[in-house]
Write a protein that holds these residues in place. Structure first.
Motif, mmCIF file in Angstrom:
data_model
loop_
_atom_site.group_PDB
_atom_site.id
_atom_site.type_symbol
_atom_site.label_atom_id
_atom_site.label_comp_id
_atom_site.label_asym_id
_atom_site.label_seq_id
_atom_site.Cartn_x
_atom_site.Cartn_y
_atom_site.Cartn_z
ATOM 1 N N ILE A 80 0.837 -1.203 0.000
ATOM 2 C CA ILE A 80 0.000 0.000 0.000
ATOM 3 C C ILE A 80 0.874 1.255 0.000
ATOM 4 N N CYS A 81 1.956 1.241 0.761
ATOM 5 C CA CYS A 81 2.884 2.388 0.762
ATOM 6 C C CYS A 81 3.409 2.654 -0.641
ATOM 7 N N ILE A 82 3.740 1.601 -1.350
ATOM 8 C CA ILE A 82 4.252 1.762 -2.716
ATOM 9 C C ILE A 82 3.149 2.286 -3.632
ATOM 10 N N ALA A 83 1.948 1.713 -3.511
ATOM 11 C CA ALA A 83 0.832 2.156 -4.340
ATOM 12 C C ALA A 83 0.498 3.624 -4.104
ATOM 13 N N LEU A 84 0.683 4.101 -2.872
ATOM 14 C CA LEU A 84 0.406 5.503 -2.541
ATOM 15 C C LEU A 84 1.611 6.416 -2.771
ATOM 16 N N SER A 85 2.693 5.842 -3.291
ATOM 17 C CA SER A 85 3.923 6.594 -3.561
ATOM 18 C C SER A 85 4.493 7.260 -2.315
ATOM 19 N N LEU A 86 4.501 6.546 -1.208
ATOM 20 C CA LEU A 86 5.071 7.069 0.041
ATOM 21 C C LEU A 86 6.573 6.817 0.068
ATOM 22 N N ASN A 87 7.244 7.339 -0.916
ATOM 23 C CA ASN A 87 8.679 7.103 -1.072
ATOM 24 C C ASN A 87 9.465 8.134 -0.278
ATOM 25 N N SER A 88 9.631 7.847 1.016
ATOM 26 C CA SER A 88 10.385 8.754 1.879
ATOM 27 C C SER A 88 11.470 7.956 2.594
ATOM 28 N N PRO A 89 12.480 8.634 3.095
ATOM 29 C CA PRO A 89 13.515 7.914 3.859
ATOM 30 C C PRO A 89 12.930 7.151 5.061
ATOM 31 N N LEU A 90 11.904 7.715 5.697
ATOM 32 C CA LEU A 90 11.281 7.036 6.837
ATOM 33 C C LEU A 90 10.712 5.684 6.421
ATOM 34 N N ILE A 91 10.001 5.638 5.328
ATOM 35 C CA ILE A 91 9.397 4.377 4.863
ATOM 36 C C ILE A 91 10.489 3.397 4.460
ATOM 37 N N THR A 92 11.502 3.886 3.766
ATOM 38 C CA THR A 92 12.618 3.021 3.358
ATOM 39 C C THR A 92 13.281 2.394 4.587
ATOM 40 N N TRP A 93 13.600 3.215 5.568
ATOM 41 C CA TRP A 93 14.220 2.713 6.791
ATOM 42 C C TRP A 93 13.285 1.751 7.534
ATOM 43 N N THR A 94 12.009 2.046 7.531
ATOM 44 C CA THR A 94 11.040 1.182 8.209
ATOM 45 C C THR A 94 11.014 -0.200 7.561
ATOM 46 N N PHE A 95 11.029 -0.261 6.230
ATOM 47 C CA PHE A 95 11.101 -1.548 5.527
ATOM 48 C C PHE A 95 12.342 -2.332 5.970
ATOM 49 N N CYS A 96 13.465 -1.654 5.971
ATOM 50 C CA CYS A 96 14.739 -2.317 6.298
ATOM 51 C C CYS A 96 14.792 -2.757 7.757
ATOM 52 N N ILE A 97 14.354 -1.898 8.648
ATOM 53 C CA ILE A 97 14.383 -2.235 10.076
ATOM 54 C C ILE A 97 13.437 -3.394 10.370
ATOM 55 N N PHE A 98 12.254 -3.409 9.744
ATOM 56 C CA PHE A 98 11.329 -4.527 9.942
ATOM 57 C C PHE A 98 11.995 -5.837 9.532
ATOM 58 N N THR A 99 12.620 -5.828 8.381
ATOM 59 C CA THR A 99 13.261 -7.046 7.869
ATOM 60 C C THR A 99 14.366 -7.523 8.809
ATOM 61 N N ILE A 100 15.204 -6.616 9.249
ATOM 62 C CA ILE A 100 16.286 -6.975 10.181
ATOM 63 C C ILE A 100 15.702 -7.478 11.504
ATOM 64 N N ALA A 101 14.655 -6.819 11.983
ATOM 65 C CA ALA A 101 14.027 -7.234 13.242
ATOM 66 C C ALA A 101 13.476 -8.655 13.143
ATOM 67 N N ARG A 102 12.889 -8.998 11.998
ATOM 68 C CA ARG A 102 12.336 -10.351 11.839
ATOM 69 C C ARG A 102 13.455 -11.397 11.776
ATOM 70 N N ILE A 103 14.564 -11.055 11.170
ATOM 71 C CA ILE A 103 15.707 -11.983 11.145
ATOM 72 C C ILE A 103 16.224 -12.205 12.567
ATOM 73 N N ILE A 104 16.398 -11.121 13.296
ATOM 74 C CA ILE A 104 16.873 -11.225 14.676
ATOM 75 C C ILE A 104 15.866 -11.995 15.524
ATOM 76 N N HIS A 105 14.589 -11.737 15.313
ATOM 77 C CA HIS A 105 13.557 -12.439 16.081
ATOM 78 C C HIS A 105 13.656 -13.949 15.860
ATOM 79 N N THR A 106 13.794 -14.365 14.619
ATOM 80 C CA THR A 106 13.886 -15.804 14.344
ATOM 81 C C THR A 106 15.119 -16.403 15.003
ATOM 82 N N TYR A 107 16.246 -15.745 14.848
ATOM 83 C CA TYR A 107 17.479 -16.267 15.455
ATOM 84 C C TYR A 107 17.326 -16.383 16.973
ATOM 85 N N THR A 108 16.849 -15.310 17.594
ATOM 86 C CA THR A 108 16.734 -15.322 19.052
ATOM 87 C C THR A 108 15.653 -16.287 19.521
ATOM 88 N N TYR A 109 14.664 -16.539 18.690
ATOM 89 C CA TYR A 109 13.637 -17.532 19.028
ATOM 90 C C TYR A 109 14.242 -18.930 19.014
#
Length: 140
Positions: A80-109
């Motif tokens: 939806i962010c892409i469809a709405l053209s929410l192309n900002s550094p905040l959204i970019t960082w949020t995508f990346c941080i979410f992905t890293i957080a999920r990797i860390i979550h799996t490892y720590t789990y």
């Protein structure tokens, strides 16, 4: 320079690989221990089926289930962010941080590390709320 769709595609691909790795982790322990719960799998290898799953397989299954509660929301909100053209550094960082957080979550789990499992889980959830908030603000 990458646009948001490229970052989103990269994050989705990384998350796919991470989820596939959980399946490989389960398979590794089943093969290593010759411990298959499904009768047909055990019969194929001429061994007896196990009544219960291995603890490592159960743990990986729980990590997988947690992914299924969170990653699909990222797919939808990110799309939806892409469809709405929410192309900002905040959204970019949020995508990346979410992905890293999920990797860390799996490892720590899988290795049973607290409080980092909870911290990574909460980080991912905060990212989802940031995406949702930005979508709401844009739509209003």
């Amino acid at each position: 320079m990458y646009n948001l769709l490229h970052i989103y595609a990269l994050c989705i691909t990384v998350l796919f690989i991470k989820m596939f790795a959980i399946s490989c982790y389960q398979g590794y322990f089943r093969i290593k221990n010759k411990a298959f719960k499904n009768k047909e799998d055990a019969q194929y290898l001429n061994i007896n089926a196990h009544i219960e799953e291995l603890p490592q397989v159960i743990r990986a299954n729980q990590a997988w289930a947690n992914d299924l509660e969170n990653i699909p929301m990222f797919w939808v909100l990110g799309g939806i962010c892409i469809a709405l053209s929410l192309n900002s550094p905040l959204i970019t960082w949020t995508f990346c941080i979410f992905t890293i957080a999920r990797i860390i979550h799996t490892y720590t789990y899988l290795v049973r590390i607290q409080p980092w499992r909870t911290i990574s889980y909460i980080t991912g959830i905060v990212c989802l709320f940031i995406l949702a908030f930005n979508i709401i603000v844009t739509c209003l």
